[in-house]
Design a protein around this motif. Structure first.
Motif, PDB file in Angstrom:
ATOM      1  N   CYS A  33      -4.388   8.855   8.388  1.00  0.00           N
ATOM      2  CA  CYS A  33      -3.840   7.495   8.221  1.00  0.00           C
ATOM      3  C   CYS A  33      -2.369   7.506   7.834  1.00  0.00           C
ATOM      4  O   CYS A  33      -1.576   6.714   8.339  1.00  0.00           O
ATOM      5  N   HIS A  34      -2.000   8.387   6.900  1.00  0.00           N
ATOM      6  CA  HIS A  34      -0.627   8.328   6.372  1.00  0.00           C
ATOM      7  C   HIS A  34       0.377   9.090   7.237  1.00  0.00           C
ATOM      8  O   HIS A  34       1.580   8.928   7.062  1.00  0.00           O
ATOM      9  N   GLY A  35      -0.150   9.920   8.161  1.00  0.00           N
ATOM     10  CA  GLY A  35       0.741  10.643   9.067  1.00  0.00           C
ATOM     11  C   GLY A  35       1.273  11.913   8.439  1.00  0.00           C
ATOM     12  O   GLY A  35       1.331  12.029   7.215  1.00  0.00           O
ATOM     13  N   PRO A  36       1.710  12.850   9.292  1.00  0.00           N
ATOM     14  CA  PRO A  36       2.199  14.136   8.765  1.00  0.00           C
ATOM     15  C   PRO A  36       3.413  13.973   7.849  1.00  0.00           C
ATOM     16  O   PRO A  36       3.620  14.789   6.945  1.00  0.00           O
ATOM     17  N   ASP A  79       4.523   8.512   6.235  1.00  0.00           N
ATOM     18  CA  ASP A  79       5.187   7.204   6.345  1.00  0.00           C
ATOM     19  C   ASP A  79       4.505   6.249   7.324  1.00  0.00           C
ATOM     20  O   ASP A  79       5.107   5.270   7.757  1.00  0.00           O
ATOM     21  N   LEU A  80       3.233   6.509   7.685  1.00  0.00           N
ATOM     22  CA  LEU A  80       2.615   5.675   8.724  1.00  0.00           C
ATOM     23  C   LEU A  80       2.009   4.374   8.214  1.00  0.00           C
ATOM     24  O   LEU A  80       1.833   3.439   8.979  1.00  0.00           O
ATOM     25  N   VAL A  81       1.651   4.294   6.936  1.00  0.00           N
ATOM     26  CA  VAL A  81       1.129   3.023   6.406  1.00  0.00           C
ATOM     27  C   VAL A  81       2.337   2.199   5.964  1.00  0.00           C
ATOM     28  O   VAL A  81       3.189   2.683   5.219  1.00  0.00           O
ATOM     29  N   SER A  82       2.421   0.958   6.436  1.00  0.00           N
ATOM     30  CA  SER A  82       3.667   0.219   6.236  1.00  0.00           C
ATOM     31  C   SER A  82       3.941  -0.057   4.753  1.00  0.00           C
ATOM     32  O   SER A  82       3.030  -0.320   3.974  1.00  0.00           O
ATOM     33  N   PHE A 142       5.570   3.809  -3.145  1.00  0.00           N
ATOM     34  CA  PHE A 142       4.190   3.330  -3.146  1.00  0.00           C
ATOM     35  C   PHE A 142       4.202   1.814  -3.223  1.00  0.00           C
ATOM     36  O   PHE A 142       5.269   1.206  -3.335  1.00  0.00           O
ATOM     37  N   ARG A 143       3.006   1.206  -3.215  1.00  0.00           N
ATOM     38  CA  ARG A 143       2.972  -0.258  -3.366  1.00  0.00           C
ATOM     39  C   ARG A 143       2.876  -0.630  -4.833  1.00  0.00           C
ATOM     40  O   ARG A 143       3.674  -1.397  -5.345  1.00  0.00           O
ATOM     41  N   ARG A 172      -8.249   1.543  -2.337  1.00  0.00           N
ATOM     42  CA  ARG A 172      -7.485   0.295  -2.436  1.00  0.00           C
ATOM     43  C   ARG A 172      -7.828  -0.599  -1.244  1.00  0.00           C
ATOM     44  O   ARG A 172      -8.336  -0.115  -0.234  1.00  0.00           O
ATOM     45  N   ALA A 173      -7.484  -1.861  -1.354  1.00  0.00           N
ATOM     46  CA  ALA A 173      -7.569  -2.826  -0.254  1.00  0.00           C
ATOM     47  C   ALA A 173      -8.935  -2.777   0.453  1.00  0.00           C
ATOM     48  O   ALA A 173      -9.023  -2.519   1.650  1.00  0.00           O
ATOM     49  N   GLN A 174      -9.972  -3.029  -0.327  1.00  0.00           N
ATOM     50  CA  GLN A 174     -11.350  -3.064   0.195  1.00  0.00           C
ATOM     51  C   GLN A 174     -11.669  -1.872   1.085  1.00  0.00           C
ATOM     52  O   GLN A 174     -12.281  -2.026   2.150  1.00  0.00           O
ATOM     53  N   GLY A 175     -11.230  -0.706   0.664  1.00  0.00           N
ATOM     54  CA  GLY A 175     -11.619   0.492   1.403  1.00  0.00           C
ATOM     55  C   GLY A 175     -10.733   0.826   2.592  1.00  0.00           C
ATOM     56  O   GLY A 175     -10.950   1.840   3.253  1.00  0.00           O
ATOM     57  N   GLN A 176      -9.717   0.025   2.888  1.00  0.00           N
ATOM     58  CA  GLN A 176      -8.753   0.442   3.931  1.00  0.00           C
ATOM     59  C   GLN A 176      -8.095   1.745   3.496  1.00  0.00           C
ATOM     60  O   GLN A 176      -7.773   2.590   4.309  1.00  0.00           O
ATOM     61  N   MET A 177      -7.855   1.837   2.197  1.00  0.00           N
ATOM     62  CA  MET A 177      -7.539   3.137   1.602  1.00  0.00           C
ATOM     63  C   MET A 177      -8.817   3.566   0.906  1.00  0.00           C
ATOM     64  O   MET A 177      -9.205   3.012  -0.129  1.00  0.00           O
TER      65      MET A 177
END
Ligand code: HEC
Ligand code: HEC
Length: 267
Positions: A60-63, A66-69, A78-79, A95-100
């Motif tokens: 998800c986060h990419g190598p 930086d892939l999660v906006s 971080f957020r 986080r975010a209902q399991g998206q993370m």
């Protein structure tokens, strides 16, 4: 004009000599990994973290992280998270209902992946522990006595550098070095000076700026002074840092660094 006197004790009037001393100090003064002890993560932890990251997070986060906006793990953006404990709870709770998603990692895997993030995704890098900014702030004004010398957001003395924007100016590694080994970290320009003028005034303070003909400093009464060198009888620049290494524990140092990184205002 009477030429400013040079002395050979801990004080030294020649800026070139001071710069040289600084360079030598920083070359030899880098704190070894051993001395740093648990102030930072081990390189084994960082390497282990790379493996966990590639297996569990890269999808998800990419190598590059930086892939999660709005998030760049390699750059420490971080957020909501700021301290290492915050990262722990993000990873173990999700986080975010399991998206993370929530991860059930072993302790070495968890601290490894945090170390890898703190090392800026560099498996051979240095990863500084970053503690809780709220506790860090209490230590800054309390036990750590930082506020005795440093000014933040308009409060405190001017005798040491203003730290209001230090979080955008310095990396965690440099901040840590300032606390553990001030002699290795001090900027040559910031050194303490002692000056005697032709009118026999003795001025001590911290140098801010200097050119061929003038020197600017903050004197011990916190006044900004600009002096013509031709008016000086003696001008001495200390080679000693004006502060001692901190005696805070490594957890407390991590907390203070966490707080310093939140200081992002205009000085
Ligand atoms: C299935 C996709 C996915 C996987 C796998 C994943 N994440 Fe995330 N991660 C996200 C999303 C989406 C967010 C943004 C959550 C939000 O909207 O607050 C996020 C947010 C984060 C944040 C920032 C949280 C904050 O509030 O500041 C961190 C840190 C993080 N992830 C670390 C990791 C780590 C470390 C791993 C591997 C152990 C991992 N993630 C695995 C999707 C994922
Ligand atoms: C006795 C006064 C004094 C105390 C106490 C003190 N400092 Fe300093 N600090 C200074 C001075 C003076 C400098 C400028 C460099 C020098 O002369 O060593 C400095 C430099 C720094 C810098 C580097 C600033 C830059 O521009 O890079 C940081 C960060 C810092 N101190 C943080 C702290 C923290 C955090 C504490 C408390 C744990 C602390 N200091 C305690 C006097 C002090």
């Amino acid at each position: 004009m009477k030429h400013p006197k040079h002395r050979d004790s801990v004080w030294n009037g020649r800026p070139q000599a001071v710069l040289l001393a600084f360079l030598t100090l920083s070359a030899s003064g880098i704190v070894s990994a051993q001395e740093l002890g648990d102030h930072q993560y081990t390189s084994e932890a960082i390497q282990a973290g790379l493996r966990v990251y590639s297996r569990e997070c890269a999808l998800c986060h990419g190598p590059q992280g930086d892939l999660v906006s709005g998030i760049n793990l390699a750059r420490g953006q971080f957020r909501t998270a700021s301290s290492d404990d915050d990262l722990r709870s993000v990873i173990t709770e999700g986080r975010a209902q399991g998206q993370m998603p929530a991860f059930a990692l072993r302790e070495e895997e968890l601290s490894g992946v945090i170390a890898y993030i703190r090392a800026g995704f560099d498996p051979d890098g240095v990863a500084i522990r970053i503690g809780d900014p709220v506790r860090g702030r209490e230590l800054f004004t309390g036990k750590g006595r930082c506020a005795d010398c440093h000014r933040v957001n308009g409060e405190g003395p001017r005798t040491a550098p203003d730290l209001s924007a230090i979080g955008v100016m310095r990396t965690p590694a440099i901040l840590q070095l300032n606390l553990l080994d001030p002699a290795a970290a001090v900027l040559p320009i910031n050194r303490p000076v002692r000056i005697v003028t032709r009118s026999e005034e003795t001025i001590t303070g911290r140098r801010l700026n200097e050119d061929t003909y003038t020197v600017q400093l903050i004197d011990s009464e916190e006044r900004l002074r600009s002096l013509q060198k031709s008016e000086l009888v003696s001008y001495e620049v200390s080679e000693q840092p004006s502060k001692q290494p901190t005696d805070l524990s490594s957890d407390e140092v991590a907390d203070v660094i966490g707080y310093l990184l939140t200081l992002r205002g205009a000085p």
